[in-house]
Every structure is written in C-alpha cells, then in structure tokens.
Scaffold this active site. Structure first.
Site, PDB file in Angstrom:
ATOM      1  N   HIS A 146       0.923  -1.321  -0.068  1.00  0.00           N
ATOM      2  CA  HIS A 146       0.000   0.215  -0.050  1.00  0.00           C
ATOM      3  C   HIS A 146       0.565   1.290   0.013  1.00  0.00           C
ATOM      4  O   HIS A 146       2.108   1.270   0.208  1.00  0.00           O
ATOM      5  CB  HIS A 146      -1.014   0.023   1.232  1.00  0.00           C
ATOM      6  N   CYS A 162       2.964  -4.860   6.780  1.00  0.00           N
ATOM      7  CA  CYS A 162       2.656  -4.618   5.366  1.00  0.00           C
ATOM      8  C   CYS A 162       3.917  -4.119   4.643  1.00  0.00           C
ATOM      9  O   CYS A 162       4.904  -3.646   5.234  1.00  0.00           O
ATOM     10  CB  CYS A 162       1.379  -3.554   5.448  1.00  0.00           C
TER      11      CYS A 162
END
Length: 186
Positions: A146, A162
């Site tokens: 992301h 992440c």
C-alpha cells in the site's frame, strides 16, 4: 598576459579540480536509491509477478523475462516481517483502514481510536492504493502492499507487517498488476 593575470585564471581552475570529486559525490548522494528503476532480475519469475526482498527494502515488478521495475519499500519491524507466497486478491483505490487487534494491543494510544476504522483519503495510513494479499486457500493474509502518508519511511523496517510504497509508486504498480498476480516475499 602577465603572470598576475595568469595566476588569477589558474586559481578558479585549481579550486574546480579540488571540489569536483565532492560535487560528484553530492550529486550521487542526492540521487534517490528508492526511485523506480528498471533492473535485471532472475529469469525464473513469471512476467507480471511481484518479488519483494525485505532485507534490501525493494519490491520488483517483473515486466519481461529477466527484467523488472524496482521500487523502494518499507517493511515490517523485525518481529513483524511477513514472508511467503501470495496472490493479489483485491485492489482498492483510497482504501479504508482498520488496525488489527494485535496492533491495538501493542500500541493502544496510537491505534485504539481507529478500532472502528478510518475512511480512505489523504490522511489514511494505507495511502492512495492498496493491493490485498491472499494465501493459496483464497484467504486474506492481512498483509497489504500500500501507499503511505510517511514517504520518509521507505527503506526502513517500520511497519506492522505490510509493505509500504510511496503513493506515486503504488499508483503506478496498481495500474500494472492484475488480480491474481503472484507475489513472493523473501
């Protein structure tokens, strides 16, 4: 031309020779090592796949046999590094975000206020785009590739697992990667 005039011309030339190496070094240092760059990669990765080398803070999007676009990423802190194989199971523009229960437990002062979620937008920690990684059984791994509101974090181990990219980089990747693309994280 007399000696004084000759010397006045020589001083700037000597100074340029003295400072030239440091100028070249400062230009190299100013070059962004995490900017998207086309590079060679092992030929055994499928075209369209994503390969992440966490210890080097790079994500590679394979664009042709033996060729990839390399992007800088931020990865999980030491105890939160995720490794494995996944596929891109979902893609979202300006995704909403909800911290995991583990994140809230680790840092309640930072995450508890968002326990019910945060809408997508420029202040959202997932940034402009998110690729959701799914395991081989079709289950969401809770790991995302992301964007970020903290572009200075690229090249460091700072996330909750992440893989963060600068917003402009994740937007370019998002447009190139289809659902189902394989992802390998080392």
């Amino acid at each position: 031309m007399n000696r004084r005039e000759l010397m006045s011309l020589a001083v700037p030339l000597m100074a340029a020779a003295y400072f030239a190496p440091s100028l070249a070094f400062s230009q190299e240092a100013a070059r962004d090592p995490y900017a998207p760059t086309e590079v060679a990669i092992r030929e055994d990765f499928e075209v369209g796949s994503i390969v992440v080398v966490s210890k080097d803070f790079f994500l590679y999007h394979v664009i042709a046999p033996g060729r990839a676009v390399r992007y800088g990423v931020a990865v999980g802190t030491a105890e939160l590094v995720w490794k494995g194989r996944a596929t891109v199971g979902r893609k979202v523009e300006w995704p909403s975000w909800t911290p995991t229960p583990d994140m809230i437990k680790r840092k309640p002062q930072q995450y508890a206020k968002w326990a019910d979620g945060m809408p997508g937008g420029p202040q959202n920690p997932l940034g402009a785009r998110a690729l959701y990684l799914y395991n081989d059984k079709g289950q969401d791994t809770a790991i995302r590739i992301h964007g970020t509101t903290e572009p200075g974090s690229i090249g460091r181990a700072v996330s909750n697992g992440c893989l963060r990219m600068r917003n402009e980089a994740v937007m370019a990747l998002y447009d190139q990667v289809p659902i189902g693309a394989p992802v390998y994280v080392y």
